[in-house]
Each structure stands twice: as structure tokens, then as C-alpha cells.
Design an enzyme around this catalytic site. Structure first.
Site, PDB file in Angstrom:
ATOM      1  N   GLU A 149      -6.956   3.347   3.917  1.00  0.00           N
ATOM      2  CA  GLU A 149      -6.274   2.155   4.402  1.00  0.00           C
ATOM      3  C   GLU A 149      -6.869   1.673   5.726  1.00  0.00           C
ATOM      4  O   GLU A 149      -6.988   0.470   5.963  1.00  0.00           O
ATOM      5  CB  GLU A 149      -4.765   2.420   4.533  1.00  0.00           C
ATOM      6  N   SER A 203      -2.109  -3.909   0.620  1.00  0.00           N
ATOM      7  CA  SER A 203      -3.219  -2.955   0.527  1.00  0.00           C
ATOM      8  C   SER A 203      -3.347  -2.456  -0.908  1.00  0.00           C
ATOM      9  O   SER A 203      -2.351  -2.169  -1.568  1.00  0.00           O
ATOM     10  CB  SER A 203      -2.952  -1.767   1.457  1.00  0.00           C
ATOM     11  N   GLU A 259      -9.931  -0.068   4.873  1.00  0.00           N
ATOM     12  CA  GLU A 259      -9.611  -1.364   4.262  1.00  0.00           C
ATOM     13  C   GLU A 259      -9.238  -2.385   5.344  1.00  0.00           C
ATOM     14  O   GLU A 259      -9.699  -3.531   5.328  1.00  0.00           O
ATOM     15  CB  GLU A 259      -8.449  -1.197   3.260  1.00  0.00           C
ATOM     16  N   LYS A 298       9.880   5.961  -6.656  1.00  0.00           N
ATOM     17  CA  LYS A 298       8.665   6.678  -7.054  1.00  0.00           C
ATOM     18  C   LYS A 298       8.704   7.070  -8.524  1.00  0.00           C
ATOM     19  O   LYS A 298       7.666   7.289  -9.145  1.00  0.00           O
ATOM     20  CB  LYS A 298       8.481   7.946  -6.209  1.00  0.00           C
ATOM     21  N   GLU A 344       7.436   4.072 -10.117  1.00  0.00           N
ATOM     22  CA  GLU A 344       6.023   3.954  -9.756  1.00  0.00           C
ATOM     23  C   GLU A 344       5.156   4.891 -10.607  1.00  0.00           C
ATOM     24  O   GLU A 344       4.099   4.493 -11.107  1.00  0.00           O
ATOM     25  CB  GLU A 344       5.846   4.290  -8.268  1.00  0.00           C
ATOM     26  N   CYS A 395       2.624   1.901   0.668  1.00  0.00           N
ATOM     27  CA  CYS A 395       3.091   3.261   0.388  1.00  0.00           C
ATOM     28  C   CYS A 395       4.465   3.286  -0.264  1.00  0.00           C
ATOM     29  O   CYS A 395       4.802   4.221  -0.965  1.00  0.00           O
ATOM     30  CB  CYS A 395       3.202   4.072   1.669  1.00  0.00           C
ATOM     31  N   CYS A 423      11.144   6.490   4.618  1.00  0.00           N
ATOM     32  CA  CYS A 423      11.394   7.492   3.578  1.00  0.00           C
ATOM     33  C   CYS A 423      12.448   8.520   3.990  1.00  0.00           C
ATOM     34  O   CYS A 423      13.146   9.087   3.157  1.00  0.00           O
ATOM     35  CB  CYS A 423      10.113   8.257   3.281  1.00  0.00           C
ATOM     36  N   GLU A 438      -0.891   1.192 -14.656  1.00  0.00           N
ATOM     37  CA  GLU A 438      -2.141   1.090 -13.880  1.00  0.00           C
ATOM     38  C   GLU A 438      -2.370   2.334 -13.015  1.00  0.00           C
ATOM     39  O   GLU A 438      -3.463   2.519 -12.490  1.00  0.00           O
ATOM     40  CB  GLU A 438      -2.149  -0.191 -13.030  1.00  0.00           C
TER      41      GLU A 438
END
Lengths: 153, 570
Positions: B277, B317, B280, B356, B359, B297, B500, B364
Site C-alpha cells: 500500500e 487501494s 501504491e 470478513k 469478503e 482493509c 477493528c 475475485e
């Protein structure tokens, strides 16, 4: 009036116009279609869950179209004593729907109301703007049969 | 002003509610619908108190104090009223406490105990409703719902998502998505804040324990577990330990007792995320790329953008989240290294998060196989440890396994809002100047506020950055990007308030004081580590050398980066 006129009438991004918009949209369609709930949400910038919540909270809003024949069954005290529950169950059995529902062919809707103020001729029902008093189960069956016949004519 | 609570004079500020004053004075008043800092609705009435001169009992959560007010919080009348309220609540509640996921941790159960409800005085008609099981993250069981509305307020007022609301009225009231839909098909981001505030079992995570047990018991499967930064400072609470207890080594030991083959650290994945990151970010800054860069994230946050701001997806990102990166590395680099067919590797992530779960099922986020096979919440891991009869508090600490057990302080603070930003700055500084910063801690991006901002100048390059948590706080930043006047280079966003550490998968009940202690422990872990910047993680350096090549290079892009999907709001 069209649905688009309703939205131009009210400012956007204003949650306080939710109920007037719902009323006007119902005026246009006779009910509030699901697609319009989404449009109202976009216009007012409210989550669609809130629009749906308000629309289902108030009895005045319908989310399904009304049938061609709207049958209102009086469930007031006098009518109850005179057997309106039998009238209601007869209608429900004849039409295959529950109170609040509409037949699949869109011909009949059954609703219950608290009192029509015509207790002297109990039990009472109305079909659209016409009133029928002193009814028996037999007469109700005949009434439905004749309305069905009108449809097929 | 002065008021009297239970015959004791106390000081109160005008505008405060009776409940606020009572709590400050250590007088306990039970609550159900009340949530601190959100609109009081006074709907459940369990917090009623007696106020002299008032005709009836008043709800203390919504009733403002007045000069000279005389209040009784525990009079016979009050206790009787509260007991009746509980009796009425359970009249319409399924009597299945024994098989409920919240058995032993249910606010309604506790109230029934506290007010000595010993029989079902009222046998009410039950609401019949289907359980919404369709989503990979949240189960919604309207029959258990007591209509306190906490989930609705969190979803609207804190998260600005508005996935659910009160529907219909009277006996037919429920909390539901629009059109009585499923959470799976509407614009729900699965942050799980509704689950954390639900006093009963009406909203709960979709359980993944069964699949994990099956994998553990299957000799064919090589089960690899990884644990997120926020789990190690929260799990202890489930075993009666002090909030903020650091139990990293005990978790590692417990997972081995459960039969897991390897225990890795998601903090390794967090360090890896920072390398990708930070590169990036610098690439976008140096090559006039799309800015500001938005962190990726938090899967609840990512889904929020996909639903409500799909036009801004190029800002997000492309980095996979840390546990997904690590999953991808486990099934490629690690599997290769130890000579195990990736199809036999089962990766289970232990996360403070229920988004999550969704996710991990994204198509993908897979190469040949899903990067991560199962996600357990902090709560679910606690249940498994209890089910296995492990005495957690007595476990001696064990280390993580190689090659994904090493991590730096930068990774530890991922668990709290602002941590990703701070970690990225530590490494960005190094990449720009070739040396570490003297002052490694960024106090300006720390703290409990929903928004923190800073301006950092490194080698003549000025970066405007912000850390945002709680989705309601992010809208003004996103509107700014839309109108083209966003001055920021990097914005870290976490869906859950405080990040989190206060995620939808963390121990219930949560409260701000517990959250604060958990955060302190994460910073303590950071301070305790010899290496505090991701680029110093030796195992990561080795990973690039042996396997990945260059950060942001071809292979890294293939395995560590992802793409997003535009989703509607309907």
C-alpha cells in the site's frame, strides 16, 4: 397528475416531505409501487428501509394495487353481533384471499373497517361506492357471482 | 443544580437525563433500548423511575433533570413495573434460551433473573417470522427481536447505511430491510455493529465453526489458522480476563490444542499490506495517479463504497486486506515451500469482524482456490475453545509458526483506527528518505475521535492524511472527492467506530471503556517490539526475495491485489 409531477412539486434532500410524497404517489397509482419507494428514497435522500417503514406503518398507504371491486366488510360491534364474521369468511372462501388481499386477476380486494355508521341495517358491506345491508351468507355468494358475471361480459 | 436520587443529594447539569446522572453517581438503572450517544427513544420502559410529583413512572433515559427533583430508582413500585415489563417482553419471546447463541450472555435473560421472573405470567400470541439465513455474515431472527431498535439506530445514526428499519405497526412490527428483503440482497455492508448492540439473539453472526471442526477432523486437510491484531487484545474478555489483556501466546497455544496444524499471524499479512500500500501511495503521488488513495482493509467499508459511492472505486487501494493477502501467500508460497497441494490447505482466519465472512467468499479473492476458506469471529473462537474443554487462562504461551509468524509494531496497530495510516507513513518515510523517522509515533492520528487528520512533510513532499472510522463520518470526505476539492493524499477508513478493535465480531457487550483498554494494549504491543516498521520484517523481505519479486510488481499484483464490483442500493 403523473409521478414525475409529484417529484417536481417537492424539494429534494428533504426527509420531512416523505409523507406528502407518499400520499401523492398513491394518488397517481392508487397504491405505492415498489419502484416508486426507491424513487422516493432517492428524492428525499432517505434509506429505502425508512421509506418502506413509514409506508407500512400508516394504514392509509397500500403497497399493492386495489382490485376493480373493493369490498369493505364492516366489523363493528353491531355487525359482529349480526354475523359479520360469517360474511367475511364467506367472502374469503369465495375469493380465495384473506382480508387485506387482492385476487390474482385484480378483480376483488377485501378490506375490513371498524364501523360504517349504518348499524341499523347490519351486517353491512360496501362494494366500491355501493352499500349492501341486512346480508346473509347466501346473498353474499350471489353478489360475488353477479360481479364475476359482469367481468366476463 | 441539585437533585435527590434515592434520598441522596447529587449534583446535575441542566439538560442531562436522569439516567446520565444516576450512572455517574454509581446508581444502576437497567436499560434495554438505550444506547449511549444515540437518540433516546424511551420505548422499552425498563429504565422507569419514580419522580416525586409525576403522575406515573418516567423513563430515565429520556427524562431531563430539574432543580430539586426527587427520584427513586428502586422503590417497590419501580421494581414491580420493571418485572411486569420483562414478563410482557418474554410473553412474545421464543422460550428457547437453552439453544440460543446468546444463552448466558443475553440482556433479557439477565433482566428476568434480576427481577425474579419465575414463571410465564402472560402467554402471548407469538410472532411468526422466517429467519433470514441467506447472507454469509449475518443471521436475522425476527421472532427473538424485542424491538428495542438499537440495531436500527446504529445502522442509521452511526453507520449511515440504513439497511434495516421498523416495519409495520403494533403486533405486526418487525425490524426488517426494505420490502421485507434479505440482508444478502440489499445494501447491507455486513459491518455487524447491529449484532454487537443486539441485546438478545435476534441478530447474530453466521456461524462458521462447523466447517472449521470438519476441516480439523479431516486428516486430508492441512489447517492453517491466522489471527488478526484486534483479536489478541479482546479474546481474554470471553474468559473473564481484564479488558485489554494481551493473550497472543495463549491463542496460539489454544489453536494448537484445537488441532490446527499451523498458526500464523495476520500481522505478517498486515506488514505485507503496508509494503504494497505504501508503494501504491507513492506511485500514485509520483505519477499523478488517482488521489486521495482510500484504504481497503475494512471489508464493510469496501462494500459501502461499492453500494453508495461506486464512482469513487478507482480511489480505493487495490490491495487485498491483510488476511486475504496472507491466505493467498499460504496457498502459494507456503504450500510450495512445504510441498503440500494447495487444494488440501484449509485457511481459517480469526477476525474481529463479520464482514470478513462475506469478503472471504468474494469470487475475485481466489486464485485456483479461495484465499481464505473460513472466517471465525473472536466470539466463535471463544466458543470453540470452551467446547474443547480448554482452560484458556491456564494455557502457557506459545509462539507463531514460521514463515508467517514474524511481525512488526506497525502491524499490531492495524487493529485500531489510524493504525494503517501510521504504519503506512512509517514505511513511506523510509522509502522516500532511505532512513527511518526519528519520531515514529504519530499522536495526531491517534485517539478515539471518529476523524483525525494530519499533514506530514517528508523530504519536501507534503502529504495530507486522515483516519476516519464509523461510516457516518466518511461521507463528507467522499462528497469532497466527488466535487473535486479533496486536499487529501491518503484516507484510512474503518467501517466500525474506532476500527477493528470495536468490530462486529468482538466480545459482547462492548463499551467505550473496554474499547479504550483494547486500543491501549495494541499500542503497548507496538512499543514492546524491537521492529516497529513493516519494511524491517525479515520474513517479508525474504518473501519478496524468494517468491514475489518487487513490491507492486507483476507477481505481487497477481496475488496481492484485487478489484471491486459496483453494487446498487436496491
Amino acid at each position: 397528475m403523473q409521478a414525475s409531477d409529484v417529484y417536481s412539486k417537492y424539494p429534494g434532500n428533504d426527509p420531512s416531505v416523505l409523507i406528502p410524497i407518499l400520499q401523492d404517489v398513491q394518488e397517481v397509482y392508487g397504491y405505492v409501487p415498489e419502484e416508486e419507494l426507491h424513487n422516493i428514497a432517492k428524492h428525499t435522500r432517505l434509506p429505502v428501509s425508512r421509506v418502506f417503514g413509514v409506508a407500512t406503518f400508516y394504514n392509509q398507504f397500500r403497497l399493492t394495487p386495489l382490485g376493480k371491486n373493493v369490498i369493505r366488510v364492516c366489523r363493528g360491534t353491531a355487525c359482529h353481533v349480526k354475523g359479520s364474521l360469517d360474511i367475511l369468511t364467506t367472502l374469503e372462501t369465495e375469493l380465495g384471499i384473506k382480508a387485506g388481499g387482492t385476487t390474482r386477476d385484480g378483480q376483488f380486494t377485501i378490506e375490513t373497517v371498524a364501523c360504517m355508521g349504518a348499524c341499523s341495517i347490519a351486517p353491512v358491506i360496501s362494494i366500491n361506492d355501493e352499500f349492501f345491508g341486512g346480508l346473509t351468507v347466501k346473498e353474499v355468494q350471489k353478489l360475488i357471482a353477479s360481479r364475476r358475471a359482469e367481468k366476463s361480459e | 443544580m441539585t437533585i435527590t436520587i434515592n434520598n441522596k443529594e447529587v449534583w446535575a447539569n441542566p439538560g442531562e437525563t436522569i439516567l446520565t446522572v444516576a450512572q455517574r453517581e454509581g446508581v444502576h438503572i437497567p436499560t434495554l433500548c438505550y444506547l449511549k450517544n444515540l437518540t433516546p427513544t424511551g420505548s422499552c420502559r425498563i429504565c422507569v423511575v419514580e419522580v416525586e410529583g409525576q403522575r406515573s413512572l418516567v423513563p430515565s433515559c429520556a427524562f431531563p433533570v430539574a432543580e430539586g427533583m426527587k427520584i427513586q430508582t428502586n422503590s417497590p413500585q419501580v421494581r414491580r413495573a420493571r418485572k411486569t415489563i420483562v414478563e410482557l417482553l418474554i410473553a412474545n419471546h421464543p422460550q428457547d434460551c437453552l439453544v440460543c447463541v446468546r444463552n448466558g450472555n443475553c440482556e433479557l435473560q439477565k433482566l428476568a433473573e434480576q427481577y425474579e421472573v419465575r414463571d410465564h405470567r402472560y402467554q402471548g400470541e407469538r410472532r411468526k417470522a422466517k429467519i433470514d439465513l441467506a447472507s454469509p455474515s449475518i443471521e436475522r431472527d425476527p421472532e427473538k427481536c424485542i424491538l428495542c431498535g438499537r440495531c436500527v439506530r446504529v445502522c442509521h445514526e452511526v453507520q449511515n447505511v440504513g439497511a434495516i428499519d421498523f416495519v409495520r405497526r403494533g403486533f405486526h412490527s418487525t425490524v426488517a430491510p426494505a420490502m421485507d428483503g434479505s440482508l444478502n440482497t440489499i445494501a447491507c455492508v455486513f459491518c455487524g455493529q447491529c449484532v454487537v448492540v443486539c441485546p438478545v439473539g435476534a441478530l447474530r453472526e453466521k456461524g462458521s465453526q462447523k466447517g472449521v471442526w470438519e476441516a480439523i477432523n479431516n486428516p486430508q486437510k492441512h489447517v492453517v489458522a491466522q489471527i488478526a491484531p484486534a483479536v489478541r487484545v479482546a479474546l481474554g474478555e470471553e474468559f473473564g480476563m481484564e479488558p485489554g489483556s494481551i493473550v497472543t501466546g495463549k491463542i496460539t497455544a489454544a489453536l494448537r490444542r484445537l488441532g490446527v496444524d499451523r498458526v500464523f499471524d495476520t500481522n505478517f499479512g498486515a506488514d505485507l499490506t503496508i509494503i504494497e500500500e505504501a508503494h501504491e501511495l507513492l506511485h500514485r503521488v509520483n505519477h499523478k495517479g488517482v488521489l486521495p488513495l482510500l484504504s481497503s482493509c475494512s471489508p464493510g467499508w469496501v462494500k459501502y463504497v461499492e453500494h453508495f459511492y461506486p464512482d469513487l472505486l478507482p480511489h480505493v487501494s487495490t490491495c487485498k486486506s491483510p488476511h486475504e493477502m496472507e491466505g493467498a501467500m499460504i496457498k502459494s508460497y507456503y504450500a510450495q515451500k512445504v510441498g503440500i497441494d494447495p487444494k488440501d490447505v484449509f485457511v481459517v482466519s480469526i477476525m474481529p469482524c463479520i464482514a470478513k465472512k462475506f469478503e472471504s467468499q468474494r469470487p475475485e479473492l481466489a486464485d485456483e482456490y479461495q484465499d481464505v476458506d473460513a472466517v471465525l469471529t473472536t466470539r466463535e473462537l471463544a466458543r470453540m475453545i470452551k467446547a474443547a474443554g480448554i482452560d484458556f487462562a491456564k494455557l502457557s504461551e506459545e509462539n507463531f509458526d514460521d514463515p508467517m509468524g514474524e511481525s512488526t509494531g506497525a502491524a499490531a496497530i492495524f487493529g485500531t483506527s489510524g493504525g494503517v495510516l501510521e504504519a503506512a507513513l512509517r514505511s513511506a518515510h523510509y522509502y522516500l528518505t532511505g532512513k527511518d523517522m526519528d519520531q515514529i509515533e504519530f499522536s495526531s492520528v491517534r485517539g478515539l475521535a471518529g476523524v483525525r487528520e494530519a499533514t506530514v512533510t517528508i523530504n519536501g513532499l507534503t502529504l495530507r492524511v486522515a483516519a476516519v472510522s464509523g461510516l457516518k463520518n466518511v461521507d463528507k470526505f467522499l462528497e469532497g472527492i466527488r466535487t473535486g476539492d479533496s486536499p487529501y493524499h491518503f484516507i484510512e477508513v474503518m467501517a466500525c467506530p474506532n476500527g477493528c478493535i470495536n468490530g462486529g465480531g468482538q466480545p459482547i457487550p462492548s463499551d467505550p471503556e473496554k474499547v479504550r483498554k483494547r486500543i491501549e494494549s495494541l499500542y503497548a504491543i507496538d512499543r514492546s517490539l524491537p521492529k516497529r516498521a513493516s519494511h524491517h520484517n525479515e520474513s517479508i523481505i525474504k518473501l519478496y526475495k524468494e517468491f514475489l519479486g518487487e513490491p507492486n510488481g507483476h507477481k505481487a499484483h497477481e496475488l496481492l491485489h484485487t478489484e471491486f464490483t459496483e453494487r446498487g442500493v436496491e
